[in-house]
Design a protein around this motif. Sequence first.
Motif, PDB file in Angstrom:
ATOM      1  N   ASP A 170     138.567  18.291   7.538  1.00 52.29           N
ATOM      2  CA  ASP A 170     137.119  18.175   7.729  1.00 52.29           C
ATOM      3  C   ASP A 170     136.571  19.231   8.686  1.00 52.29           C
ATOM      4  N   ASN A 171     137.181  20.406   8.702  1.00 50.60           N
ATOM      5  CA  ASN A 171     136.640  21.553   9.464  1.00 50.60           C
ATOM      6  C   ASN A 171     136.447  21.276  10.950  1.00 50.60           C
ATOM      7  N   GLY A 172     137.240  20.388  11.491  1.00 52.42           N
ATOM      8  CA  GLY A 172     137.186  20.119  12.928  1.00 52.42           C
ATOM      9  C   GLY A 172     136.317  18.942  13.313  1.00 52.42           C
ATOM     10  N   ILE A 173     135.355  18.594  12.476  1.00 50.46           N
ATOM     11  CA  ILE A 173     134.446  17.483  12.821  1.00 50.46           C
ATOM     12  C   ILE A 173     135.193  16.158  12.752  1.00 50.46           C
ATOM     13  N   GLY A 174     135.812  15.915  11.602  1.00 47.44           N
ATOM     14  CA  GLY A 174     136.590  14.690  11.450  1.00 47.44           C
ATOM     15  C   GLY A 174     137.820  14.678  12.335  1.00 47.44           C
ATOM     16  N   GLU A 175     138.399  15.858  12.560  1.00 47.91           N
ATOM     17  CA  GLU A 175     139.599  15.920  13.399  1.00 47.91           C
ATOM     18  C   GLU A 175     139.294  15.528  14.843  1.00 47.91           C
ATOM     19  N   LEU A 176     138.089  15.851  15.312  1.00 44.13           N
ATOM     20  CA  LEU A 176     137.681  15.395  16.645  1.00 44.13           C
ATOM     21  C   LEU A 176     137.572  13.871  16.671  1.00 44.13           C
ATOM     22  N   SER A 177     137.046  13.293  15.599  1.00 46.62           N
ATOM     23  CA  SER A 177     136.990  11.824  15.502  1.00 46.62           C
ATOM     24  C   SER A 177     138.391  11.235  15.476  1.00 46.62           C
ATOM     25  N   ASP A 178     139.322  11.911  14.795  1.00 46.55           N
ATOM     26  CA  ASP A 178     140.720  11.450  14.785  1.00 46.55           C
ATOM     27  C   ASP A 178     141.284  11.420  16.208  1.00 46.55           C
ATOM     28  N   ALA A 179     141.031  12.497  16.952  1.00 45.80           N
ATOM     29  CA  ALA A 179     141.564  12.585  18.314  1.00 45.80           C
ATOM     30  C   ALA A 179     140.972  11.495  19.208  1.00 45.80           C
ATOM     31  N   ALA A 180     139.673  11.218  19.043  1.00 47.38           N
ATOM     32  CA  ALA A 180     139.038  10.158  19.830  1.00 47.38           C
ATOM     33  C   ALA A 180     139.641   8.797  19.480  1.00 47.38           C
ATOM     34  N   ALA A 209     146.606  18.462  25.593  1.00 48.99           N
ATOM     35  CA  ALA A 209     147.238  19.766  25.372  1.00 48.99           C
ATOM     36  C   ALA A 209     147.154  20.081  23.889  1.00 48.99           C
ATOM     37  N   GLY A 210     146.689  21.285  23.562  1.00 51.53           N
ATOM     38  CA  GLY A 210     146.522  21.646  22.167  1.00 51.53           C
ATOM     39  C   GLY A 210     146.997  23.050  21.880  1.00 51.53           C
ATOM     40  N   VAL A 211     147.436  23.237  20.634  1.00 50.16           N
ATOM     41  CA  VAL A 211     147.909  24.544  20.188  1.00 50.16           C
ATOM     42  C   VAL A 211     146.921  25.083  19.161  1.00 50.16           C
ATOM     43  N   SER A 212     146.328  26.259  19.435  1.00 46.74           N
ATOM     44  CA  SER A 212     145.414  26.949  18.522  1.00 46.74           C
ATOM     45  C   SER A 212     144.254  26.022  18.129  1.00 46.74           C
ATOM     46  N   PHE A 213     144.126  25.674  16.854  1.00 44.43           N
ATOM     47  CA  PHE A 213     143.071  24.755  16.413  1.00 44.43           C
ATOM     48  C   PHE A 213     143.097  23.459  17.237  1.00 44.43           C
ATOM     49  N   GLY A 214     144.292  22.991  17.575  1.00 45.17           N
ATOM     50  CA  GLY A 214     144.412  21.780  18.395  1.00 45.17           C
ATOM     51  C   GLY A 214     143.792  21.938  19.770  1.00 45.17           C
ATOM     52  N   SER A 215     143.807  23.174  20.298  1.00 43.87           N
ATOM     53  CA  SER A 215     143.188  23.385  21.610  1.00 43.87           C
ATOM     54  C   SER A 215     141.665  23.318  21.510  1.00 43.87           C
ATOM     55  N   LEU A 216     141.111  23.759  20.376  1.00 37.54           N
ATOM     56  CA  LEU A 216     139.664  23.613  20.143  1.00 37.54           C
ATOM     57  C   LEU A 216     139.279  22.131  20.139  1.00 37.54           C
ATOM     58  N   ILE A 217     140.034  21.329  19.387  1.00 33.78           N
ATOM     59  CA  ILE A 217     139.740  19.889  19.319  1.00 33.78           C
ATOM     60  C   ILE A 217     139.918  19.253  20.699  1.00 33.78           C
ATOM     61  N   GLY A 218     140.956  19.680  21.415  1.00 35.29           N
ATOM     62  CA  GLY A 218     141.195  19.139  22.748  1.00 35.29           C
ATOM     63  C   GLY A 218     140.058  19.419  23.708  1.00 35.29           C
ATOM     64  N   MET A 219     139.502  20.633  23.644  1.00 32.31           N
ATOM     65  CA  MET A 219     138.406  20.985  24.541  1.00 32.31           C
ATOM     66  C   MET A 219     137.134  20.216  24.172  1.00 32.31           C
ATOM     67  N   LEU A 241     137.182  17.192  22.832  1.00 29.79           N
ATOM     68  CA  LEU A 241     137.451  15.825  23.294  1.00 29.79           C
ATOM     69  C   LEU A 241     137.202  15.711  24.797  1.00 29.79           C
ATOM     70  N   LEU A 242     137.605  16.739  25.511  1.00 34.20           N
ATOM     71  CA  LEU A 242     137.395  16.812  26.960  1.00 34.20           C
ATOM     72  C   LEU A 242     135.931  16.600  27.337  1.00 34.20           C
ATOM     73  N   MET A 243     135.027  17.132  26.522  1.00 29.46           N
ATOM     74  CA  MET A 243     133.594  17.020  26.813  1.00 29.46           C
ATOM     75  C   MET A 243     133.081  15.589  26.633  1.00 29.46           C
ATOM     76  N   ARG A 244     133.800  14.807  25.850  1.00 28.24           N
ATOM     77  CA  ARG A 244     133.333  13.461  25.519  1.00 28.24           C
ATOM     78  C   ARG A 244     134.026  12.367  26.315  1.00 28.24           C
ATOM     79  N   ARG A 245     135.145  12.703  26.937  1.00 26.35           N
ATOM     80  CA  ARG A 245     135.939  11.666  27.588  1.00 26.35           C
ATOM     81  C   ARG A 245     136.193  12.035  29.047  1.00 26.35           C
ATOM     82  N   PRO A 246     135.421  11.450  29.964  1.00 32.08           N
ATOM     83  CA  PRO A 246     135.541  11.837  31.375  1.00 32.08           C
ATOM     84  C   PRO A 246     136.882  11.491  32.009  1.00 32.08           C
ATOM     85  N   GLU A 247     137.668  10.638  31.346  1.00 33.67           N
ATOM     86  CA  GLU A 247     138.978  10.307  31.920  1.00 33.67           C
ATOM     87  C   GLU A 247     139.971  11.461  31.781  1.00 33.67           C
TER      88      GLU A 247
END
Length: 218
Positions: free
Chosen positions: A76-86, A105-115, A117-123
């Motif tokens: 899903d071009n990163g949109i759904g993958e961010l929802s998966d991570a959440a 911790a993320g590798v390549s595309f995973g680092s994009l999703i991780g960053m 997620l970071l913006m949405r989860r203050p923990e």
Amino acid sequence: MPSVIFPGPEGRLEGRFAPAPRPRAPVAMILHPHPQGGGTMNERMTQSLYKTFVDRGFAVLRFNFRGVGRSQGSFDNGIGELSDAAAALDWVQQIHPEAQTTWVAGVSFGSLIGMQLLMRRPEIRGFISIGAPANMYDFSFLAPCPASGIFIQGAADTVVQPNAVQKLVDKLRTQKHITIHHEEIPRANHFFENEQKELMGAVDNYLDFRLDPSCPIK
């Protein structure tokens, strides 16, 4: 490495989970490279990050994004993958609600999703981004970046140009209240094919620094 299946936004997600070895242990989420480039939770850098955090006493989850392995759904071009991570982080927190801090911790595309997620989860209080695709995606959502972390880049990367990551690091370093580390691994390409040892050495050095009780970064 218990195999786990947990609910995601588009059906079940497949993962590997190392439970917390003690109460209040921190959590680490490990996010794999681009699904359409063959990225899975069993990619070797993803596995190495998982093992490193397990060895340090974290509760650790790595999982397959939608459409990868036994995870349901489709890319899903990163949109759904961010929802998966959440959803994955929600699942870990249900099992281990007393965690005080979380790392991503993320590798390549995973680092994009991780960053993202970071913006949405203050923990989330720390991040490791390996080969962040700063020349392919707009990272301006990091405004401001809420946590300190490290970007690790291969100096011979031809997929993500090192200067693109340097520009992102320089921009983030203008912010107050966070500290951004940046390490380039000589001769390493985007996949760290022959520099895996140096890559994980950089990860371990950074974690030694951050997890030391006297570390000024909280």
